[in-house]
Write a protein that holds these residues in place. Structure first.
Motif, short mmCIF file in Angstrom:
data_model
loop_
_atom_site.label_atom_id
_atom_site.label_comp_id
_atom_site.label_asym_id
_atom_site.label_seq_id
_atom_site.Cartn_x
_atom_site.Cartn_y
_atom_site.Cartn_z
N ALA A 64 127.35 23.53 3.86
CA ALA A 64 126.32 22.58 4.23
C ALA A 64 124.99 23.28 4.53
O ALA A 64 123.92 22.77 4.18
CB ALA A 64 126.77 21.76 5.44
N ALA A 65 125.05 24.45 5.17
CA ALA A 65 123.82 25.19 5.47
C ALA A 65 123.14 25.68 4.20
O ALA A 65 121.91 25.62 4.08
CB ALA A 65 124.14 26.37 6.38
N TRP A 66 123.93 26.15 3.24
CA TRP A 66 123.35 26.63 1.98
C TRP A 66 122.69 25.49 1.21
O TRP A 66 121.56 25.63 0.72
CB TRP A 66 124.46 27.26 1.13
N ARG A 67 123.37 24.33 1.15
CA ARG A 67 122.78 23.18 0.47
C ARG A 67 121.53 22.70 1.20
O ARG A 67 120.53 22.33 0.56
CB ARG A 67 123.81 22.06 0.39
N ALA A 68 121.58 22.70 2.52
CA ALA A 68 120.42 22.25 3.29
C ALA A 68 119.24 23.19 3.11
O ALA A 68 118.09 22.75 3.02
CB ALA A 68 120.79 22.14 4.77
N ASP A 69 119.52 24.48 3.05
CA ASP A 69 118.44 25.46 2.87
C ASP A 69 117.72 25.23 1.54
O ASP A 69 116.49 25.32 1.47
CB ASP A 69 119.02 26.88 2.93
N ILE A 70 118.48 24.92 0.51
CA ILE A 70 117.87 24.66 -0.80
C ILE A 70 117.03 23.40 -0.76
O ILE A 70 115.90 23.36 -1.27
CB ILE A 70 118.97 24.56 -1.88
N ARG A 71 117.58 22.35 -0.15
CA ARG A 71 116.85 21.07 -0.14
C ARG A 71 115.63 21.12 0.75
O ARG A 71 114.57 20.57 0.40
CB ARG A 71 117.79 19.95 0.29
N ILE A 72 115.73 21.77 1.91
CA ILE A 72 114.58 21.86 2.80
C ILE A 72 113.45 22.67 2.16
O ILE A 72 112.27 22.42 2.41
CB ILE A 72 115.00 22.49 4.15
N ALA A 73 113.83 23.66 1.34
CA ALA A 73 112.81 24.49 0.68
C ALA A 73 111.95 23.66 -0.28
O ALA A 73 110.80 24.02 -0.56
CB ALA A 73 113.48 25.64 -0.07
N ASP A 74 112.49 22.57 -0.79
CA ASP A 74 111.74 21.70 -1.71
C ASP A 74 110.89 20.74 -0.87
O ASP A 74 111.15 19.53 -0.82
CB ASP A 74 112.72 20.93 -2.60
N ALA A 75 109.88 21.29 -0.21
CA ALA A 75 109.10 20.53 0.76
C ALA A 75 107.65 20.43 0.34
O ALA A 75 107.16 21.18 -0.51
CB ALA A 75 109.21 21.19 2.14
#
Length: 810
Positions: free
Chosen positions: A79-90
């Motif tokens: 979940a942290a890895w997926r969240a890191d990718i999605r948050i980076a698309d900001a």
């Protein structure tokens, strides 16, 4: 079972993964990459144990603990890895609030409401306005949600275009980061956007240009099909009041269901029926598979080559997949699809598997695809209902059948989902068992099939028949919803109490003879009796709610509750009263307001009053100058005929009015006696709340310079307060130096909307208060602001700090 036993088999591992994902979604920050080294070490140790348990530990319990820890770590890390990718698309801060030119495609079914349309836009290129020759390389997210409104007062302007999924457009827009209300018990809009991969919102500014489309993706074709079915239903039933329910059952589009209809469904506990649930998907699979088997068995040559059960399983899965995709592929549909796929695979491979393993595999698949699913209500209600069915019908020598099984299932699901509903919606329906007893068969076996058949083979008469059935069902539901006890509100429980209550309800549905039932009843009784703590006598608590560009303040003493203003009107069908104030009051256990004070009649202060009056009993309403002076006769509440609606104009707001609740003083300082020609803002009701210990809060409404001068002239240093809610949201027309010096607070609170067009609070005003020694707190940045006089002031009196999440402000 080989290895470490059944408890560390599929069910135990998936449960550990679920806990890890849940813990990550409650984190305030994402872990650093250096932390993943420890995660890998734990997983590696578990792999060693699985391969050779004896070489690591002779004790079975240690092996289980390590495997559970590895599953937990795996879920957390994934979940942290997926969240890191999605948050980076900001959205980069340098582009927020600036005019941009975006080129991309419409990637959702457009939601048309009133004079506007909302849709998801997938960006291909971005340019700064006036610099279209050079594309922006980074800092613009891939998916954004845009709103396109018709210009007001422009009769000659062109109407909004008929947007279609898959169309390519060039649009002038202004974007901002995802932002929603940060209020206890209120829907988290930012989490909802994150789960859907939408990383910015914005508005279309001016006309766009439709571009040539070389090819349309398969999902865009699905959305176009959904839009076509919606148009067919609208044309066939142009004035039908329940047309939106039929559209929801056919294509999963719920936006056309009216607000009053949603309230009826909520009060009777049948709102799940208008969502594409696992039940609907399973029934489609059953119908398609059964029909295919019936035909296949009458073709001897084909039946000898391939058994009818296999063909029926594959056909049913294909039909269910098509329906789930057509409905938007929500979490309940995903869960049902995975479970159907597992069962179809077992039939084809001639193997049997336990129901718990099928459910565990479905849970694992959903978490793998969408780790943010745990943030949605559908996830817990969908998987919870299936788990309850397995528990309620399993473990019995003589299984129940017929109506007894159906009744037991309905009661078991109602009981076990009470804690979940309390956590998600702060209430549950006592009418639910009775409403579902007739609504589930009607929707599942009559209305939904008719809607699906009409979507495939357009037939006006079939839609009219389905609408007639819905009308009869809704009439019965409205009768149930009108009972005062139809909906029971429960305050938002703490996590420990929620877990204990859930365990207690599960204990109660287990077979007879299971120990611990008396203890479970005691725990459940404590759950229903629990109430959030209130201020001690002589103290008070204030919550300045994050309602956007407006004001709503809840004041609470030991035994009384009061509302100062009700927030803004958001649109024709939405306001802060229904969307924010009422959910907050339910979450903290408030069932009645002793008073509601409306400072003046501006829509950003009084816009939510009507929803509040309909949703909660108000003993008295005080209103400032600008509202109708004619008393309104009491009228019955449509949801509770025994509760009379309080007149809007009860006690007039006037300076000098004073009362005391629980040794806390409430004094109205305004409206002052200004000269003729005053503005309504200067006639705002100004309230000062104070304790015998010297702590106080000053609520100033929208008074401007003249109103502040009058207060300073009349009261002088008596205006000094511990905290002040800045007048007019921090506008330059208020917060004069003389007023700031006279109040001399330690804290100043600004209630304003995120990136509002008025630039509230103005930087000069905020600097003026800070120079006077006041600590500024803003609802647009910190969410709901809390002020308490009982003990020392909290270090984190804003909701975004008390309940921080890694996606807030990002």
């Amino acid at each position: 079972m080989d290895g470490i036993g059944i408890i560390t088999g599929m069910c135990g591992i998936v449960f550990g993964i679920l806990l890890g994902v849940c813990c990550l979604q409650r984190a305030a920050d994402l872990p650093f990459w250096s932390a993943y080294g420890g995660l890998v070490a734990v997983i590696a140790l578990a792999v060693i144990i699985f391969r050779n348990p004896g070489s690591v530990s002779r004790r079975r319990g240690v092996s289980r603990l390590v495997c559970w820890a590895a599953a937990f770590v795996l879920g957390y890390a994934w979940a942290a890895w997926r969240a890191d990718i999605r948050i980076a698309d900001a959205l980069d801060a340098r582009f927020e609030g600036h005019d941009l030119i975006l080129v991309g495609t419409v990637s959702s079914l457009p939601d048309v409401r009133g004079e506007g349309v909302r849709f998801v836009f997938e960006i291909e290129q971005a340019h700064a306005l006036g610099a279209e020759g050079e594309a922006i390389q980074s800092g613009i997210p891939h998916r954004v949600q845009l709103s396109w409104f018709q210009k007001r007062g422009a009769e000659s302007s062109e109407p909004l275009p008929n947007l279609q999924p898959g169309e390519r457009w060039r649009l002038p827009v202004r974007l901002k980061k995802p932002h929603g209300a940060a209020v206890p018990g209120v829907f988290d809009f930012e989490a909802w956007l994150l789960e859907r991969g939408v990383r910015a919102t914005g508005t279309v500014r001016g006309g766009g240009r439709r571009l040539h489309v070389e090819s349309i993706g398969w999902m865009s074709r699905v959305h176009r099909l959904r839009a076509r079915i919606r148009r067919q239903f609208e044309a066939a039933l142009p004035d039908a009041p329940y047309r939106g329910i039929l559209v929801a059952l056919a294509v999963g589009e719920q936006n056309a269901i009216e607000k009053e209809q949603w309230e009826t469904l909520r009060r009777t506990g049948v709102s799940h029926l208008v969502a594409i649930s696992g039940l609907h998907v399973s029934l489609v699979a059953l119908a398609a598979g059964g029909l295919c088997m019936l035909v296949w068995r009458r073709l001897p040559r084909l039946a000898l080559r391939c058994p009818a059960r296999m063909v029926g399983a594959v056909t049913g899965l294909a039909a269910a997949s098509a329906y789930a995709v057509l409905s938007g592929l929500g979490i309940p549909a995903q869960r049902a699809l995975v479970m159907l796929a597992v069962m179809a695979l077992c039939l084809v491979s001639r193997r049997e598997t336990a129901m718990r393993n099928v459910l565990a595999l479905a849970l694992f698949a959903v978490l793998a695809v969408d780790p943010w699913a745990v943030l949605t209500a559908g996830f817990w209600l969908s998987f919870g209902a299936v788990a309850v069915i397995a528990l309620a019908l399993g473990g019995r020598v003589l299984p129940l059948r017929g109506w007894r099984a159906a009744a037991r299932l309905q009661l078991a699901i109602t009981l076990v989902t009470i804690p979940v509903l309390a956590a998600l919606f702060q209430g549950f329906s006592l009418a639910s068992p009775f409403a579902n007893a007739f609504a589930i068969p009607m929707v599942s076996f009559a209305i939904a099939p008719m809607a699906l058949v009409a979507a495939i083979f357009p037939a006006v008469w079939l839609l009219e028949l389905a609408h007639t059935l819905i009308s009869g069902m809704m009439t019965a539901l409205q009768w149930l919803a009108a009972f005062p006890v139809a909906l029971h509100d429960i305050p938002l429980p703490p996590t420990w109490l929620l877990l204990c209550a859930t365990a207690a309800t599960v204990q109660l549905i287990l077979p007879r003879g299971t120990p611990g039932r008396l203890m479970a009843l005691a725990v459940l009784g404590g759950f229903f009796l629990w109430q959030p703590p209130r201020p001690a006598p002589g103290e008070f608590r204030a919550a300045v709610l994050d309602v956007g560009q407006g004001l709503a303040v809840h004041l609470q003493t030991a035994h009384h509750d009061m509302l100062y203003d009700t927030g803004p009107l958001y649109g024709e069908e939405s306001d802060a009263g229904g969307r924010i104030v009422l959910p907050y009051l339910r979450a903290i256990g408030v069932k009645r307001l002793d008073a509601a004070l409306i400072s003046h009649d501006d829509s950003d202060h009084a816009g939510g009053l009507e929803s509040v009056r309909l949703g909660i009993e108000i003993k008295e309403i005080m209103a400032g100058i600008g509202t109708d002076d004619t008393p309104e006769p009491p009228t019955p509440n449509q949801w509770n005929p025994h509760m009379q609606l309080t007149p809007i104009r009860g006690t007039p707001c006037a300076a000098g009015l004073h009362w005391q609740w629980d040794a806390v003083d409430f004094t109205l300082l305004a409206p002052p006696n200004l000269a003729e020609g005053r503005r309504d803002n200067d006639a705002s009701c100004v309230l000062r709340v104070s304790t015998a210990g010297g702590k106080s809060l000053l609520l100033t409404g929208d008074i401007a310079r003249r109103g502040e001068e009058e207060l300073v002239r009349q009261y002088g240093s008596a205006l000094q307060s511990t905290a002040v809610i800045a007048a007019h949201h921090g506008s330059r027309s208020s917060s004069t130096p003389a007023f700031v010096d006279a109040t001399n607070p330690g804290t100043v609170i600004f209630s304003a909307g995120y990136r509002n067009r008025y630039n509230h609070p103005h930087p000069q005003v905020q600097e003026r208060w800070q120079s006077a020694g006041a600590k500024p707190l803003r609802t647009d940045l910190g969410g709901t602001v809390f002020f308490e006089t009982d003990g020392e002031q909290e270090e984190t009196p804003v909701w975004r700090e008390k309940e921080a999440r890694y996606w807030h402000g990002r």
